[in-house]
Design an enzyme around this catalytic site. Structure first.
Site, short mmCIF file in Angstrom:
data_model
loop_
_atom_site.label_atom_id
_atom_site.label_comp_id
_atom_site.label_asym_id
_atom_site.label_seq_id
_atom_site.Cartn_x
_atom_site.Cartn_y
_atom_site.Cartn_z
N HIS A 58 29.16 -44.54 1.34
CA HIS A 58 28.09 -44.88 2.30
C HIS A 58 27.94 -46.40 2.39
O HIS A 58 27.25 -47.02 1.59
CB HIS A 58 26.77 -44.25 1.85
CG HIS A 58 25.68 -44.35 2.87
ND1 HIS A 58 24.70 -43.40 3.00
CD2 HIS A 58 25.39 -45.29 3.80
CE1 HIS A 58 23.87 -43.74 3.97
NE2 HIS A 58 24.27 -44.90 4.47
N HIS A 60 27.66 -49.86 5.39
CA HIS A 60 27.54 -50.38 6.76
C HIS A 60 28.25 -51.73 6.76
O HIS A 60 27.75 -52.69 6.17
CB HIS A 60 26.07 -50.57 7.14
CG HIS A 60 25.26 -49.31 7.06
ND1 HIS A 60 24.96 -48.56 8.17
CD2 HIS A 60 24.69 -48.68 6.02
CE1 HIS A 60 24.23 -47.50 7.81
NE2 HIS A 60 24.05 -47.56 6.49
N PHE A 61 29.41 -51.80 7.42
CA PHE A 61 30.18 -53.05 7.42
C PHE A 61 29.96 -53.87 8.69
O PHE A 61 30.51 -54.95 8.84
CB PHE A 61 31.67 -52.77 7.19
CG PHE A 61 32.04 -52.65 5.72
CD1 PHE A 61 31.07 -52.64 4.72
CD2 PHE A 61 33.37 -52.56 5.32
CE1 PHE A 61 31.41 -52.54 3.37
CE2 PHE A 61 33.73 -52.47 3.98
CZ PHE A 61 32.75 -52.45 3.01
N ARG A 62 29.16 -53.34 9.64
CA ARG A 62 28.60 -54.14 10.76
C ARG A 62 29.56 -54.54 11.86
O ARG A 62 29.13 -55.20 12.81
CB ARG A 62 27.94 -55.42 10.23
CG ARG A 62 26.87 -55.21 9.16
CD ARG A 62 25.80 -54.27 9.60
NE ARG A 62 24.63 -54.30 8.73
CZ ARG A 62 23.73 -53.34 8.72
NH1 ARG A 62 23.85 -52.28 9.52
NH2 ARG A 62 22.68 -53.42 7.94
N ASN A 92 26.40 -46.89 12.85
CA ASN A 92 25.38 -47.64 13.59
C ASN A 92 25.76 -49.10 13.86
O ASN A 92 25.04 -50.03 13.54
CB ASN A 92 24.01 -47.55 12.89
CG ASN A 92 24.03 -48.12 11.49
OD1 ASN A 92 25.08 -48.25 10.87
ND2 ASN A 92 22.86 -48.49 10.98
N HIS A 197 20.94 -38.29 7.23
CA HIS A 197 19.87 -39.21 6.83
C HIS A 197 18.59 -38.41 7.01
O HIS A 197 18.17 -38.14 8.13
CB HIS A 197 19.87 -40.46 7.71
CG HIS A 197 18.77 -41.43 7.40
ND1 HIS A 197 18.99 -42.74 7.03
CD2 HIS A 197 17.42 -41.28 7.40
CE1 HIS A 197 17.84 -43.35 6.82
NE2 HIS A 197 16.86 -42.48 7.04
N HIS A 250 21.55 -40.80 0.52
CA HIS A 250 20.51 -41.56 -0.20
C HIS A 250 19.22 -40.78 -0.49
O HIS A 250 18.14 -41.15 -0.04
CB HIS A 250 20.19 -42.86 0.52
CG HIS A 250 20.10 -42.78 2.02
ND1 HIS A 250 19.37 -41.83 2.68
CD2 HIS A 250 20.69 -43.55 2.98
CE1 HIS A 250 19.51 -42.03 3.98
NE2 HIS A 250 20.30 -43.04 4.19
N ASP A 332 24.90 -47.41 0.18
CA ASP A 332 24.21 -47.67 1.44
C ASP A 332 24.18 -49.18 1.70
O ASP A 332 23.19 -49.73 2.20
CB ASP A 332 22.78 -47.09 1.43
CG ASP A 332 22.18 -47.03 2.83
OD1 ASP A 332 22.90 -47.28 3.80
OD2 ASP A 332 20.97 -46.74 2.94
N HIS A 336 21.80 -57.59 5.95
CA HIS A 336 21.10 -58.29 7.04
C HIS A 336 21.02 -59.74 6.59
O HIS A 336 21.06 -60.03 5.39
CB HIS A 336 19.68 -57.75 7.22
CG HIS A 336 19.63 -56.31 7.63
ND1 HIS A 336 19.90 -55.89 8.91
CD2 HIS A 336 19.33 -55.19 6.93
CE1 HIS A 336 19.76 -54.57 8.98
NE2 HIS A 336 19.43 -54.12 7.79
O1 DOR Z 1 17.68 -49.19 5.26
C1 DOR Z 1 18.58 -48.80 6.00
N1 DOR Z 1 19.44 -49.68 6.54
N2 DOR Z 1 18.66 -47.51 6.27
C2 DOR Z 1 19.48 -47.06 7.24
O2 DOR Z 1 19.46 -45.89 7.52
C3 DOR Z 1 20.37 -47.98 7.97
C4 DOR Z 1 20.61 -49.22 7.21
C5 DOR Z 1 21.16 -50.32 8.08
O3 DOR Z 1 22.11 -50.06 8.82
O4 DOR Z 1 20.69 -51.45 8.00
ZN ZN Z 2 22.98 -46.06 5.55
#
Ligand code: DOR
Ligand code: ZN
Length: 454
Positions: A58, A60-62, A92, A197, A250, A332, A336
């Site tokens: 899990h 998120h590599f953006r 996402n 989720h 999560h 996860d 940011h």
């Molecule tokens: O806290 C989170 N950040 N929960 C998520 O479901 C997405 C993730 C994100 O992509 O920043």
């Molecule tokens: Zn996530």
């Protein structure tokens, strides 16, 4: 061809620790044993542990679209630093991975990264979840699952499952109610994993309407524990009805652990279509390590969805790890920028915590019996071992998402993570190649470090 001998290490799998030498030739493990004499070069790794390259199911590599937060290259470098050689990446991004062309684009980018490995000396295997929010995306999934062309077969092999958000989170990808059951039906028919989720939109909406406060700790009240329980129950009901392989992302609450624990006891005759119902779940390091008490020091850095909970919930998650209810630990990893996190209105700060580089050292520290959170100097560690790490961060995600990875065994070519279990150090964001440049674990003392990946 030169034959490399790794001498003096201990090979760790999910259920064993074996003191043995390893001979590697041309990237393939040719021999494992105590008296290997046929080698050209010897590397002394006495006292080190050898783990299979970890799997983080899990992240998120953006990329694409959010490259100011992270790129496949920067976040892969962070993963490798933390002994993670395979990741499953979430949809996402911008555009979201909800169409064949968006999936194809990500697969191409990941392949390009392998072709141009600098500055990552080791390869990383990035698999992708397919997102679904509406019927067009379900049609695309059907095309992916049923396609016979070379291109679709290739893309299907890179896709590890479907990701569904039952409430909005970063990226606003809540699945529409009118398509939800069809996704479970299709994935049940194809034995294709569905990751959920689990937060309930209407419960979160009611909690938000009742709130007037603005401090960051309120975030945990805005997305209450019942919200997770309601969403998990909904997902389990659909998965049982359609024999869908269901994986809860999560998990963060006591109720959630109990629901998964009970669902795992479900007999085939409880399920609509017989014997194929399976439920698995993961827990994130931040939910295992922080409690709502940590908001005071860390503020929006630990704002995440689902939110950080009280010590009671954290204890229940550890119980779930120890009794086998929890199948995976997954980060996860959700970078940011610090600017975004420091929004003057804390509740508008984006949710998400980076963690792919720090998971292994934190877990090794706990396995060494040292509780890493400096705010809790008297805490005792749960009984947790390096074998548990391999079970939760390699063997189980490998099985659940059909990733085809190998333990450290004769005849295979597989990344080997050399860990120095005695090495003490401090976590500093400045040492982590992740683009966001911060970590909520700044300055924490850890015991155990990745020495190299072979
Ligand atoms: O806290 C989170 N950040 N929960 C998520 O479901 C997405 C993730 C994100 O992509 O920043
Ligand atoms: Zn996530």
């Amino acid at each position: 061809m030169s034959r490399l001998l790794l001498h003096g290490g201990t090979i760790v799998s999910a259920d064993s620790e074996t003191h043995a030498d390893i001979a590697i030739e041309d990237g393939v493990i040719k021999d494992i044993g105590t008296y290997i004499e046929d080698y050209d070069e010897e590397v002394d790794i006495t006292g080190k542990l050898l783990l299979p390259g970890l799997i983080d199911c899990h992240v998120h590599f953006r990329e694409p679209g959010l490259e100011h937060k992270g790129t496949m290259q920067t976040e892969s470098a962070a993963a490798l630093m933390g002994g993670v050689t395979t990741v499953c990446e979430m949809p996402n991004t911008i555009p979201p991975t909800c169409t064949i062309s968006a999936l194809a684009d990500k697969v191409r980018r990941a392949e390009a990264l392998l072709e141009n490995p600098n500055p990552n000396p080791n390869p990383i295997d990035i698999r992708f979840f397919f997102g679904i929010t509406q019927d067009l995306h379900l049609a695309a999934l059907l095309e992916l699952l049923n396609g016979t062309s070379q291109e679709l077969t290739h893309l299907r092999a890179r896709c590890c499952g479907v990701k569904l958000y039952l409430d909005h989170s970063t990226g606003d990808q809540k699945v529409r109610d009118d398509v939800l059951e069809d996704v479970f039906r299709v994935c049940g028919q194809h034995h294709f994993p569905v990751v959920v989720h689990a937060e309930d939109e209407s419960t979160n909406r009611v909690a938000a309407a009742q709130n007037t406060r603005t401090n960051v700790a309120v975030h945990s009240l805005l997305r209450p524990a019942e919200s997770e329980a309601i969403a998990i129950e909904r997902a389990i009901t659909l998965a049982q009805k359609h024999s869908t392989p269901l994986h809860i992302a999560h998990l963060s609450t006591e109720q959630g652990v109990e629901l998964v624990r009970n669902a795992k006891k479900c007999r085939p005759f409880d399920c609509a279509q017989g014997d194929t119902f399976s439920i698995t779940c993961e827990v994130a390091p931040h939910h295992l390590i922080f409690t709502t008490d940590d908001y005071e020091r860390l503020g929006t850095l630990i704002k995440v969805n689902p939110p950080i909970r009280s010590a009671k919930h954290r204890f229940a998650l550890w119980q779930g790890i120890l009794d086998g209810t929890v199948d995976c630990i997954a980060t996860d990893h959700a970078p940011h920028t610090l600017d975004e996190k420091n929004n003057p209105e804390p509740l508008r700060s984006p949710s998400g915590i980076p963690g792919v580089a720090t998971m292994l050292p934190l877990l090794l520290t706990i396995a060494a019996g040292q509780w890493p959170n400096p705010a809790e100097p008297n805490a005792t560690c749960p009984p947790f071992s390096v074998r548990d790490i391999v079970r939760l961060c390699f063997a189980n995600p490998n099985r659940i998402f059909h990733l085809g990875k190998h333990d450290i065994e004769k005849g295979v070519s597989t990344p080997i993570v050399v860990v120095d279990p005695a090495k003490e150090s401090a976590i500093h964001a400045s040492d982590i190649p992740s683009l966001c440049g911060w970590t909520p674990y700044e300055g924490w003392r850890v015991k155990g470090a990745v020495q190299k990946i072979i």
